[in-house]
Scaffold this motif. Structure first.
Motif, PDB file in Angstrom:
ATOM      1  N   TYR A 233      -1.553  -1.560   3.821  1.00  0.00           N
ATOM      2  CA  TYR A 233      -0.916  -2.777   4.312  1.00  0.00           C
ATOM      3  C   TYR A 233      -1.829  -3.568   5.253  1.00  0.00           C
ATOM      4  O   TYR A 233      -1.752  -4.803   5.304  1.00  0.00           O
ATOM      5  N   GLU A 234      -2.686  -2.899   5.981  1.00  0.00           N
ATOM      6  CA  GLU A 234      -3.654  -3.621   6.809  1.00  0.00           C
ATOM      7  C   GLU A 234      -4.590  -4.452   5.941  1.00  0.00           C
ATOM      8  O   GLU A 234      -4.903  -5.604   6.274  1.00  0.00           O
ATOM      9  N   LYS A 239      -5.859 -10.163   3.681  1.00  0.00           N
ATOM     10  CA  LYS A 239      -6.042 -11.090   2.558  1.00  0.00           C
ATOM     11  C   LYS A 239      -5.199 -12.349   2.683  1.00  0.00           C
ATOM     12  O   LYS A 239      -5.460 -13.341   1.990  1.00  0.00           O
ATOM     13  N   VAL A 240      -4.174 -12.323   3.526  1.00  0.00           N
ATOM     14  CA  VAL A 240      -3.221 -13.435   3.598  1.00  0.00           C
ATOM     15  C   VAL A 240      -3.890 -14.764   3.942  1.00  0.00           C
ATOM     16  O   VAL A 240      -3.576 -15.801   3.328  1.00  0.00           O
ATOM     17  N   PRO A 241      -4.831 -14.824   4.898  1.00  0.00           N
ATOM     18  CA  PRO A 241      -5.457 -16.122   5.201  1.00  0.00           C
ATOM     19  C   PRO A 241      -6.204 -16.745   4.027  1.00  0.00           C
ATOM     20  O   PRO A 241      -6.462 -17.962   4.035  1.00  0.00           O
ATOM     21  N   ASP A 242      -6.533 -15.955   3.022  1.00  0.00           N
ATOM     22  CA  ASP A 242      -7.253 -16.480   1.858  1.00  0.00           C
ATOM     23  C   ASP A 242      -6.315 -17.047   0.800  1.00  0.00           C
ATOM     24  O   ASP A 242      -6.779 -17.593  -0.213  1.00  0.00           O
ATOM     25  N   LEU A 243      -5.000 -16.920   0.997  1.00  0.00           N
ATOM     26  CA  LEU A 243      -4.046 -17.427   0.013  1.00  0.00           C
ATOM     27  C   LEU A 243      -4.009 -18.958   0.019  1.00  0.00           C
ATOM     28  O   LEU A 243      -4.175 -19.587   1.066  1.00  0.00           O
ATOM     29  N   ALA A 244      -3.754 -19.512  -1.141  1.00  0.00           N
ATOM     30  CA  ALA A 244      -3.643 -20.969  -1.266  1.00  0.00           C
ATOM     31  C   ALA A 244      -2.187 -21.372  -1.023  1.00  0.00           C
ATOM     32  O   ALA A 244      -1.461 -21.767  -1.946  1.00  0.00           O
ATOM     33  N   THR A 490      -1.215 -12.542  -4.607  1.00  0.00           N
ATOM     34  CA  THR A 490      -1.319 -13.824  -5.308  1.00  0.00           C
ATOM     35  C   THR A 490      -0.289 -14.808  -4.781  1.00  0.00           C
ATOM     36  O   THR A 490       0.904 -14.465  -4.680  1.00  0.00           O
ATOM     37  N   ALA A 491      -0.734 -16.013  -4.473  1.00  0.00           N
ATOM     38  CA  ALA A 491       0.170 -17.112  -4.129  1.00  0.00           C
ATOM     39  C   ALA A 491       0.308 -18.010  -5.347  1.00  0.00           C
ATOM     40  O   ALA A 491      -0.683 -18.595  -5.809  1.00  0.00           O
ATOM     41  N   HIS A 492       1.502 -18.117  -5.890  1.00  0.00           N
ATOM     42  CA  HIS A 492       1.721 -18.949  -7.065  1.00  0.00           C
ATOM     43  C   HIS A 492       1.854 -20.410  -6.655  1.00  0.00           C
ATOM     44  O   HIS A 492       2.011 -20.742  -5.471  1.00  0.00           O
ATOM     45  N   GLU A 493       1.802 -21.286  -7.634  1.00  0.00           N
ATOM     46  CA  GLU A 493       1.859 -22.716  -7.363  1.00  0.00           C
ATOM     47  C   GLU A 493       3.191 -23.099  -6.715  1.00  0.00           C
ATOM     48  O   GLU A 493       4.247 -22.545  -7.041  1.00  0.00           O
TER      49      GLU A 493
END
Length: 504
Positions: A233-234, A239-244, A490-493
């Motif tokens: 989880y760490e 990775k969250v700041p790299d999400l679009a 993954t951040a979807h559209e």
């Protein structure tokens, strides 16, 4: 001085009943500067340093238990995400301290006020006479004996306040010798050289008579689970700041939507990271935070509450949140638990929600028992339609299972229905009501990554957190973030609600 002494004595002699780590537990403050957890006659006790002189002594009591392996896994997962349980302990200790100070001050004030009153009532002449007699009495053997008793009494009171027997001595520096039953032993020495211990557990010590191979195996398994859960989880949070993620406009409000966590407290740090990165100021909880709704599962509610600190919070209970515990506990923790009344929602919108009727009952908004989901849906639609102001539908309907709101959408009395229950993502799907009003239904996947009703530790299927955007008091868009079992995030559209992805 009297107030400080009495307050200290009251504080150090106080205790609280609290549910901790899934156990009915007794919590007592100490001056040891350590947190000590007494696990019982079979498992080793645990000790670790805390910041500051005030420590805590916790005795774990009964809990729901199917196997010893499951219990150790629970300990490991909670240890890897400890903020919720730590917050419970801190809150209780602070509460005991405040109560002790208030009671000590009140007692001392009463003593001082009584002394002043006793001094004033006799008058000056009588006080002079009493002083003369007291001086003569102290000079006699009886007077000296009385004074000695007073000194001893004061000493006993001081010792009771200090409680030096409650301060645990530090373990000996030499830890190479074989552990003796009752001695505190560093975790690394207890497990042996073949089992690596994470650096953050280096200060943890254990003590107990159960130094059997079975106990060591369970502890070693827990350490491994702790390390893998914390690491997994760490890495996801990193990775969250790299999400679009879509950045909200100044006049927009964003909330995070979670559902079906099923006790997976490890995901809560991921939820908060996504909420912060997406500009969310609130959170909607679609229920099934637990597997059975039992008291021992309140650790899951503590964890989500701690992760949601500073956010506006709304929740409904799900079909697995059996009984009154979950809803009542969340309400006590500052959540707005929806129960059939329209309330102020995100961004000046309107919000309606109800508990799932299949196990949690129908709350205060209906008296019938044992109704079907369809019957409950009819009554929910009545509430939503009756609350429409000038033909304007309820902005958001929060339910555990979106199928409960099917009739509400058919009548055109809600703009957006959100929930979970199915553990898979569906929607947003456009629905045109009989009154011509367009609405949408959206199903969030399981935030806990649950394949079944219990999901502590690693995720067992795709986990999901959704972001809902509001503007002018209405929901205007959705964005889904999914986490795969292999750690891929993954951040979807972003999907504007004016652009439906399906039809019904």
């Amino acid at each position: 001085m009297l107030a400080v002494a009495v307050s200290a004595w009251l504080f150090l002699s106080s205790e609280r009943q609290v549910v901790l780590a899934g156990h009915d537990s007794v919590l007592r403050p100490t001056l040891s500067g350590k947190a000590i957890i007494h696990t019982g006659p079979v498992l080793p006790d645990v000790r670790l340093d805390v910041a500051g002189p005030i420590g805590v002594d916790v005795t774990l009591g009964k809990t729901e238990l199917r196997s010893m392996d499951e219990l150790f896994e629970r300990y490991a997962v909670l240890g890897s995400a400890p903020d919720g349980q730590r917050a419970v302990v801190v809150e209780q200790v602070e509460s005991m301290l405040i109560a002790a100070v208030i009671r000590g001050a009140a007692f001392s004030l009463a003593i001082v006020a009584g002394g002043v009153l006793l001094w004033w009532l006799p008058g000056a002449e009588r006080r002079a006479e009493l002083r003369r007699r007291t001086t003569e009495a102290v000079r006699t053997r009886r007077g000296l004996t009385t004074a000695g008793v007073g000194v001893v009494t004061a000493g006993v009171l001081a010792a009771a306040v200090w409680q030096p027997w409650g301060v645990y001595a530090a373990p000996a520096a030499d830890t190479a010798a074989e552990p003796v039953a009752g001695d505190w032993t560093p975790l690394a020495a207890f497990l042996g050289q073949g089992i690596p211990v994470p650096d953050e557990l280096a200060g943890v010590e254990v003590r107990g008579d159960a130094y059997a191979n079975q106990t060591r195996r369970l502890v070693a398994s827990a350490v491994d689970t702790y390390n893998s859960s914390r690491t997994f989880y760490e890495k996801v949070v990193e990775k969250v700041p790299d999400l679009a993620l879509r950045e909200p406009a100044e006049d927009e409000t964003v909330v995070a939507l979670v559902s079906d966590r099923h006790d997976n407290v490890g995901m809560d740090s991921v939820v908060r990271a996504i909420a912060d990165e997406g500009g969310a100021t609130g959170i909607l909880d679609g229920g099934d935070d637990t597997s059975t709704g039992s008291d021992w599962e309140t650790f899951s509610l503590d964890s989500l509450t701690d992760a949601s600190d500073g956010l506006d919070k709304w929740a409904v209970t799900g079909n697995h949140d059996h009984g009154p515990t979950v809803g009542t506990y969340l309400a006590d923790k500052g959540w707005t638990v929806l129960d059939g009344e329209v309330v102020d929602g995100p961004g000046g919108s309107t919000l309606l929600g109800v508990p799932d009727p299949r196990t949690s009952g129908l709350g205060n908004w209906i008296d019938e028992k044992g109704v079907t989901l369809e019957e409950a849906g009819e009554k929910l639609a009545d509430i939503a339609c009756d609350s429409m102001d000038d033909g304007k539908p309820v902005a958001t309907l929060l339910v555990h299972d979106p199928s409960l709101a099917r009739e509400t959408l058919r009548r055109g009395c809600a703009t957006l229905v959100v929930g979970g229950h199915r553990h898979v993502h569906q929607g947003p799907t456009e629905v045109t009501g009989e009154n011509g009003q367009v609405g949408w239904t959206y199903t969030n996947g399981t935030t806990g990554g649950a394949a079944y009703a219990f999901a502590m530790g690693k995720i067992r299927r795709t986990a999901e957190v959704s972001l809902i955007t509001y503007a002018d008091g209405q929901p205007v868009g959705l964005q889904s973030v999914e986490l795969e079992t292999n750690g891929v995030l993954t951040a979807h559209e972003y999907v504007p609600l004016g652009t439906p992805v399906g039809s019904e």
